[in-house]
Design an enzyme around this catalytic site. Sequence first.
Site: not given
Ligand code: GLU
Length: 445
Positions: A125, A165, A236-242
């Site tokens: 990360k 992320d 949330g309202f970003g990529n994951v929430a979408w």
């Molecule tokens: N940031 C995302 C996660 O928490 C995706 C990580 C990635 O695609 O390498 O898993």
Amino acid sequence: MYELEPFMAELERKNPAQPEFIQAAREVLESVIDVVNDNPVYEKNRILERITEPDRTFLFRVDWEDDQGNIQVNRGYRVQFNNALGPYKGGLRFHSSVTLGGLKFLGFEQMFKNSLTTLPMGGGKGGSDFNPRGKSDSEILRFCRSFMTELQKYIGPDTDVPAGDIGVGAREIGFLYGQYKRIQGENTGVLTGKGRNFGGSLIRPEATGFGTMYFADEMLKAHNDTIKGKTISISGFGNVAWGAVMKASQLGAKVVTISGPDGYIYDENGIGTQEKWDFMTYLRASNNDIVEPYAKKFGAKFIAGKKPWEVSVDMAFPCAIQNELSLEDAKTLVANGVRYIVETSNMGCQAEAVTYFQERKIPFGPGKAANAGGVAVSGLEMSQNAMHLSWTAEEVDQRLHDIMINIHTSCVSEGTEENGYINYVKGANIAGFKKIADAMVQMGY
Ligand code: GLU
């Protein structure tokens, strides 16, 4: 024999002021300690000591120029946690709250999550305390260039493959990849989440949100229930929430909330149309970090300064950031009749909240299982890049769906308790851990 408390005390002594890393480590170790003690080969190989220490950590200064011509200084990081299963893999987070301890927690979680996908990926990360809020596109470009000028020394398509992320989406990945290519002069799969025209995979933007709904769908089936007709709260309202909002609607559920740092939206009609989903994308791209404009545009309610957990729903999906759901929130959700919790942000629920749900036998899907769809499709992007071809959306979606079904099956087989309660936290931790530990044993120290 390992004993949990002395081990944790030593880990805390070695990692002072890293409470999130300690929280994440404690959760995993609580789940796996019996498995470890039943297999002396793990202790002989000092697996717990080795798995809680990153392979290496890079910390660097990032200088960039703002639109007024002032030099700004931020910190950049990359934590390469463990590469027993494959190249380090995990996102980059740009957020003012980013610290080394926070990224160590995320890298640690990532290692088990990536193992659960069954794809050959280790865990890592990275990120920066750079805050994209209110920044212009040119400022983001200059920051990304400066950040990658240093990061490119440590990454590569077969060594370490970052992705997005919080605060790092398609725009940032494009800028970062552009700089990598400028310096290294090569087109490789060194980042995932790339644009479609230069090696990105179809379905990667939707993958985390789609994946969490596929996982939730399996959870409901395992409880002789169906997602169709369920009322859902999402933060949330970003990529994951979408992605989650879209897939929930396609599966026949009604999502009534999204949220931002400014408060939450309650849309009693459901966030179920393309126009509403496109507006979420617009809000994210505007860099203001607020959701209030949604209320004005669609005639929904905006509740300032509050989280969506006070709304009565069947299922709750934290999709924003770590520790966003507290014990108090858990009590409110349960009092209002919630039946399933699917943690979609990484460690979105505080430890006491998780215990509260589990003690009440409420099925609780942990982030490292439920949100693994994002990194899974990143793994599929790496495969496509390595083969120099691209799969159709249907093919990627089918593979993602199969991976999420398999992750659910692994959780059930490792986590089902004698009374029949599926402890998804335990199941995910044990299944993820065993593969990494066995690989480490087989490769020697
Ligand atoms: N940031 C995302 C996660 O928490 C995706 C990580 C990635 O695609 O390498 O898993």
